[in-house]
Scaffold this motif. Structure first.
Motif, PDB file in Angstrom:
ATOM      1  N   SER A  45      31.290  19.284  48.068  1.00 27.54           N
ATOM      2  CA  SER A  45      31.002  20.590  48.637  1.00 27.54           C
ATOM      3  C   SER A  45      29.512  20.704  48.896  1.00 27.54           C
ATOM      4  N   HIS A  46      29.175  21.186  50.071  1.00 31.21           N
ATOM      5  CA  HIS A  46      27.768  21.410  50.417  1.00 31.21           C
ATOM      6  C   HIS A  46      27.464  22.888  50.261  1.00 31.21           C
ATOM      7  N   THR A  69      22.668  15.752  60.767  1.00 32.28           N
ATOM      8  CA  THR A  69      23.156  14.804  59.767  1.00 32.28           C
ATOM      9  C   THR A  69      23.955  13.658  60.383  1.00 32.28           C
ATOM     10  N   GLN A  70      24.299  13.750  61.650  1.00 31.36           N
ATOM     11  CA  GLN A  70      25.165  12.755  62.263  1.00 31.36           C
ATOM     12  C   GLN A  70      24.362  11.578  62.825  1.00 31.36           C
ATOM     13  N   THR A  73      25.658  24.727  59.673  1.00 33.53           N
ATOM     14  CA  THR A  73      26.515  24.296  58.573  1.00 33.53           C
ATOM     15  C   THR A  73      25.974  22.991  57.977  1.00 33.53           C
ATOM     16  N   LYS A  76      27.323  20.447  57.061  1.00 32.57           N
ATOM     17  CA  LYS A  76      27.987  19.277  57.647  1.00 32.57           C
ATOM     18  C   LYS A  76      27.191  18.744  58.838  1.00 32.57           C
TER      19      LYS A  76
END
Length: 185
Positions: free
Chosen positions: A6-7, A29-30, A84, A86
């Motif tokens: 979980s972030h 982040t990608q 987010t 993510k």
């Protein structure tokens, strides 16, 4: 039972600080974000523009895969979606001081017509549409004196002049409204 990582959610600035026309940067982040940061040497790999603040903050940006239902195109994301964990390690918001309120609204209105346009990563000399060129082309349309520095790249599959978020971050007439985590520029 599988363990899920979980972030924690990103800290969001007071919404009243954000205005239509503000630029929002993120350190993605990608993989494509890692490549952009490696090539540009900057911390931010993506940029969008605030196109609405009520009832929620919305950002228009050209992206490859923020929304899997709308890959490789110009999309509108809520602030929460844009930052987010993510997709974003951190983010910042800057206000271009050189644009009038009328110009900002004209730029936003034009950008909204670009929603759904195809993402095209290509050098300056060719047809292109990616996060920075989406904004740069729109701003230049209503503020012809807008100049940002394109960077020469000689990288596998990328050769020529490209525009990175750092060119916007280095503009001499912006005010940093918010940065997460808090830092000084």
């Amino acid at each position: 039972m599988a363990c899920q990582l979980s972030h924690p959610p990103q800290t969001v600035p007071n919404p009243s600080l954000i205005k239509i026309g503000d630029w929002i940067f993120r350190k993605g982040t990608q993989t494509d974000s890692l490549i952009v940061r490696q090539i540009s040497g900057d911390e931010y790999s993506h940029i969008g523009m605030v196109v609405a603040v009520d009832p929620e903050i919305q950002i228009i940006h050209a992206t490859t895969d923020d929304d899997h239902n709308h890959s490789n195109q110009v999309i509108i994301s809520s602030l929460a979606e844009f930052i987010t964990p993510k997709l974003a390690e951190k983010f910042a918001i800057a206000r271009p001081n050189f644009l009038t309120t009328t110009q900002q609204q004209q730029i936003v209105n034009y950008l909204l017509t670009r929603k759904g346009a195809s993402f095209i990563i290509a050098p300056k000399k060719d047809e292109h549409l990616y996060c920075t060129t989406l904004l740069s082309d729109a701003i230049s349309r209503y503020y012809p004196d807008f100049k940002v520095e394109w960077q020469y790249v000689n990288f596998p599959l990328l050769n020529g002049f490209y525009l990175f978020p750092s060119a916007f971050a280095k503009h001499d007439d912006i005010t940093w409204i918010y940065q997460s985590p808090a830092q000084t520029r």
